[in-house]
Write a protein that holds these residues in place. Structure first.
Motif, PDB file in Angstrom:
ATOM      1  N   GLY A  19      18.283   1.295   3.431  1.00  0.00           N
ATOM      2  CA  GLY A  19      18.606   2.714   3.300  1.00  0.00           C
ATOM      3  C   GLY A  19      17.565   3.459   2.487  1.00  0.00           C
ATOM      4  N   PRO A  20      18.015   4.250   1.491  1.00  0.00           N
ATOM      5  CA  PRO A  20      17.068   5.046   0.708  1.00  0.00           C
ATOM      6  C   PRO A  20      16.144   4.209  -0.179  1.00  0.00           C
ATOM      7  CG  PRO A  20      19.280   5.265  -0.191  1.00  0.00           C
ATOM      8  CD  PRO A  20      19.405   4.494   1.092  1.00  0.00           C
ATOM      9  N   LEU A  21      16.452   2.929  -0.331  1.00  0.00           N
ATOM     10  CA  LEU A  21      15.592   2.067  -1.155  1.00  0.00           C
ATOM     11  C   LEU A  21      14.445   1.451  -0.357  1.00  0.00           C
ATOM     12  CD1 LEU A  21      18.295   0.269  -3.300  1.00  0.00           C
ATOM     13  CD2 LEU A  21      16.797   2.137  -3.972  1.00  0.00           C
ATOM     14  N   THR A  22      14.371   1.757   0.935  1.00  0.00           N
ATOM     15  CA  THR A  22      13.323   1.188   1.779  1.00  0.00           C
ATOM     16  C   THR A  22      11.925   1.498   1.228  1.00  0.00           C
ATOM     17  OG1 THR A  22      14.721   1.279   3.736  1.00  0.00           O
ATOM     18  CG2 THR A  22      12.349   1.141   4.109  1.00  0.00           C
ATOM     19  N   GLY A  23      11.688   2.735   0.854  1.00  0.00           N
ATOM     20  CA  GLY A  23      10.373   3.128   0.328  1.00  0.00           C
ATOM     21  C   GLY A  23       9.975   2.359  -0.915  1.00  0.00           C
ATOM     22  N   PRO A  24      10.827   2.383  -1.964  1.00  0.00           N
ATOM     23  CA  PRO A  24      10.462   1.640  -3.168  1.00  0.00           C
ATOM     24  C   PRO A  24      10.295   0.139  -2.918  1.00  0.00           C
ATOM     25  CG  PRO A  24      12.239   3.167  -3.662  1.00  0.00           C
ATOM     26  CD  PRO A  24      12.030   3.203  -2.177  1.00  0.00           C
ATOM     27  N   LEU A  25      11.181  -0.447  -2.143  1.00  0.00           N
ATOM     28  CA  LEU A  25      11.085  -1.887  -1.894  1.00  0.00           C
ATOM     29  C   LEU A  25       9.822  -2.225  -1.109  1.00  0.00           C
ATOM     30  CD1 LEU A  25      14.806  -2.737  -1.115  1.00  0.00           C
ATOM     31  CD2 LEU A  25      13.532  -3.145  -3.220  1.00  0.00           C
ATOM     32  N   THR A  26       9.475  -1.391  -0.153  1.00  0.00           N
ATOM     33  CA  THR A  26       8.257  -1.610   0.619  1.00  0.00           C
ATOM     34  C   THR A  26       7.035  -1.534  -0.291  1.00  0.00           C
ATOM     35  OG1 THR A  26       9.298  -0.727   2.615  1.00  0.00           O
ATOM     36  CG2 THR A  26       6.895  -0.781   2.585  1.00  0.00           C
ATOM     37  N   ALA A  27       7.059  -0.612  -1.249  1.00  0.00           N
ATOM     38  CA  ALA A  27       5.942  -0.497  -2.189  1.00  0.00           C
ATOM     39  C   ALA A  27       5.782  -1.778  -3.006  1.00  0.00           C
ATOM     40  CB  ALA A  27       6.160   0.700  -3.121  1.00  0.00           C
ATOM     41  N   PHE A  28       6.886  -2.407  -3.371  1.00  0.00           N
ATOM     42  CA  PHE A  28       6.821  -3.655  -4.141  1.00  0.00           C
ATOM     43  C   PHE A  28       6.400  -4.843  -3.297  1.00  0.00           C
ATOM     44  CE2 PHE A  28       9.572  -1.364  -7.134  1.00  0.00           C
ATOM     45  CZ  PHE A  28       8.809  -1.559  -8.267  1.00  0.00           C
ATOM     46  N   LEU A  29       6.541  -4.743  -1.993  1.00  0.00           N
ATOM     47  CA  LEU A  29       6.153  -5.837  -1.103  1.00  0.00           C
ATOM     48  C   LEU A  29       4.685  -5.760  -0.693  1.00  0.00           C
ATOM     49  CD1 LEU A  29       9.321  -5.958   1.170  1.00  0.00           C
ATOM     50  CD2 LEU A  29       8.667  -7.587  -0.611  1.00  0.00           C
ATOM     51  N   GLU A  30       3.966  -4.787  -1.215  1.00  0.00           N
ATOM     52  CA  GLU A  30       2.541  -4.634  -0.907  1.00  0.00           C
ATOM     53  C   GLU A  30       1.802  -5.927  -1.269  1.00  0.00           C
ATOM     54  OE1 GLU A  30      -0.881  -3.538   0.347  1.00  0.00           O
ATOM     55  OE2 GLU A  30       0.717  -2.030   0.482  1.00  0.00           O
ATOM     56  N   ALA A  31       1.008  -6.417  -0.329  1.00  0.00           N
ATOM     57  CA  ALA A  31       0.290  -7.685  -0.544  1.00  0.00           C
ATOM     58  C   ALA A  31      -0.742  -7.583  -1.663  1.00  0.00           C
ATOM     59  CB  ALA A  31      -0.385  -8.122   0.750  1.00  0.00           C
ATOM     60  N   GLU A  32      -1.392  -6.455  -1.772  1.00  0.00           N
ATOM     61  CA  GLU A  32      -2.440  -6.267  -2.788  1.00  0.00           C
ATOM     62  C   GLU A  32      -1.789  -5.819  -4.103  1.00  0.00           C
ATOM     63  OE1 GLU A  32      -6.063  -6.602  -4.215  1.00  0.00           O
ATOM     64  OE2 GLU A  32      -5.662  -6.900  -2.083  1.00  0.00           O
ATOM     65  N   PRO A  33      -1.842  -6.645  -5.151  1.00  0.00           N
ATOM     66  CA  PRO A  33      -1.176  -6.299  -6.406  1.00  0.00           C
ATOM     67  C   PRO A  33      -1.577  -4.944  -6.985  1.00  0.00           C
ATOM     68  CG  PRO A  33      -1.908  -8.570  -6.468  1.00  0.00           C
ATOM     69  CD  PRO A  33      -2.485  -7.953  -5.214  1.00  0.00           C
TER      70      PRO A  33
END
Length: 76
Positions: A19-33
């Motif tokens: 839901g609305p947490l998709t954006g933040p969670l996707t940002a944390f899943l970024e491969a490049e630290p």
């Protein structure tokens, strides 16, 4: 095991039911630290996605104001 192997290679699918947490969670899943949000950016992302209730916002604002006043007294 296939999903884990893909994740280790940096291929992580965006959350499908966040839901609305998709954006933040996707940002944390970024491969490049270096591209992941820091703590301040994370707070902003999460507050935008799921704002706290009004009584919590009021409580935080009240205590932030008190903290600023106390800090000012200590530095003066």
């Amino acid at each position: 095991m296939g999903y884990l192997a893909r994740a280790l290679e940096g291929h992580v699918d965006a959350p499908g039911r966040a839901g609305p947490l998709t954006g933040p969670l996707t940002a944390f899943l970024e491969a490049e630290p270096g591209k992941r949000p820091d703590a301040a950016e994370a707070r902003i992302l999460f507050v935008r996605a799921a704002p706290p209730p009004a009584h919590i916002r009021e409580y935080v604002q009240e205590h932030l104001a008190q903290g600023v006043q106390e800090a000012a007294r200590k530095t003066l």
